[in-house]
Scaffold this motif. Structure first.
Motif, PDB file in Angstrom:
ATOM      1  N   ASP A  15       0.825  -1.208   0.000  1.00  0.00           N
ATOM      2  CA  ASP A  15       0.000   0.000   0.000  1.00  0.00           C
ATOM      3  C   ASP A  15       0.862   1.263   0.000  1.00  0.00           C
ATOM      4  N   ALA A  37       0.640  -3.143  -4.566  1.00  0.00           N
ATOM      5  CA  ALA A  37      -0.465  -2.201  -4.688  1.00  0.00           C
ATOM      6  C   ALA A  37       0.024  -0.779  -4.493  1.00  0.00           C
ATOM      7  N   SER A  39      -1.776   3.222  -3.497  1.00  0.00           N
ATOM      8  CA  SER A  39      -2.988   3.875  -3.013  1.00  0.00           C
ATOM      9  C   SER A  39      -2.858   5.375  -3.176  1.00  0.00           C
ATOM     10  N   THR A  65      -2.373  -7.707  -8.781  1.00  0.00           N
ATOM     11  CA  THR A  65      -3.534  -7.957  -7.926  1.00  0.00           C
ATOM     12  C   THR A  65      -4.736  -7.309  -8.591  1.00  0.00           C
ATOM     13  N   THR A  66      -5.906  -7.364  -7.963  1.00  0.00           N
ATOM     14  CA  THR A  66      -7.077  -6.703  -8.542  1.00  0.00           C
ATOM     15  C   THR A  66      -6.913  -5.192  -8.559  1.00  0.00           C
ATOM     16  N   GLN A  67      -6.069  -4.628  -7.698  1.00  0.00           N
ATOM     17  CA  GLN A  67      -5.842  -3.191  -7.647  1.00  0.00           C
ATOM     18  C   GLN A  67      -4.549  -2.763  -8.342  1.00  0.00           C
ATOM     19  N   CYS A  88      -3.768   5.214 -13.262  1.00  0.00           N
ATOM     20  CA  CYS A  88      -4.895   4.978 -12.361  1.00  0.00           C
ATOM     21  C   CYS A  88      -6.173   5.102 -13.192  1.00  0.00           C
ATOM     22  N   THR A  92      -8.717   3.752  -7.612  1.00  0.00           N
ATOM     23  CA  THR A  92      -8.065   2.815  -6.698  1.00  0.00           C
ATOM     24  C   THR A  92      -7.243   1.762  -7.422  1.00  0.00           C
ATOM     25  N   ARG A  93      -7.419   1.619  -8.714  1.00  0.00           N
ATOM     26  CA  ARG A  93      -6.704   0.581  -9.465  1.00  0.00           C
ATOM     27  C   ARG A  93      -5.701   1.213 -10.428  1.00  0.00           C
TER      28      ARG A  93
END
Length: 103
Positions: A15, A37, A39, A65-67, A88, A92-93
């Protein structure tokens, strides 16, 4: 707003906050490191993730990952100085938009 942000981590970070960042330089302080990830992004924000020459000998694994969506692979390993572009797409992704290059 930071145009360039350097993050030094020992092992895993899932994160990393990239609010306002254009270039993120990840530098491992110990052994191998995994990034899975980001953020704090905004839609349309482009972030280049890479290693500097100081950490060129230490592997950094970028894990999809999904993000954190990678192009055509579940993960890749940076073993040398390289930068990869991400955008982005929903706040969030982040999706990979390019392979190794220079921001």
């Amino acid at each position: 707003r930071e145009a360039v942000k350097t993050v030094t981590l020992a092992t895993t970070n899932s994160d990393i906050n990239v609010g306002g960042v254009q270039v993120l330089i990840v530098t491992p302080s110990g052994g191998a490191m995994t990034v899975s990830a980001l953020s704090g992004g905004t839609i349309g924000q482009q972030v280049w993730i890479g290693k500097d020459y100081v950490s060129a000998g230490t592997a950094i694994t970028v894990l999809g990952t999904t993000q954190f969506v990678l192009s055509g692979t579940a993960s890749f390993v940076m073993n040398a100085t390289a930068f990869y572009g991400f955008i982005c797409d929903n706040g969030t992704r982040f999706r990979q938009m390019s392979g190794a290059g220079v921001p």
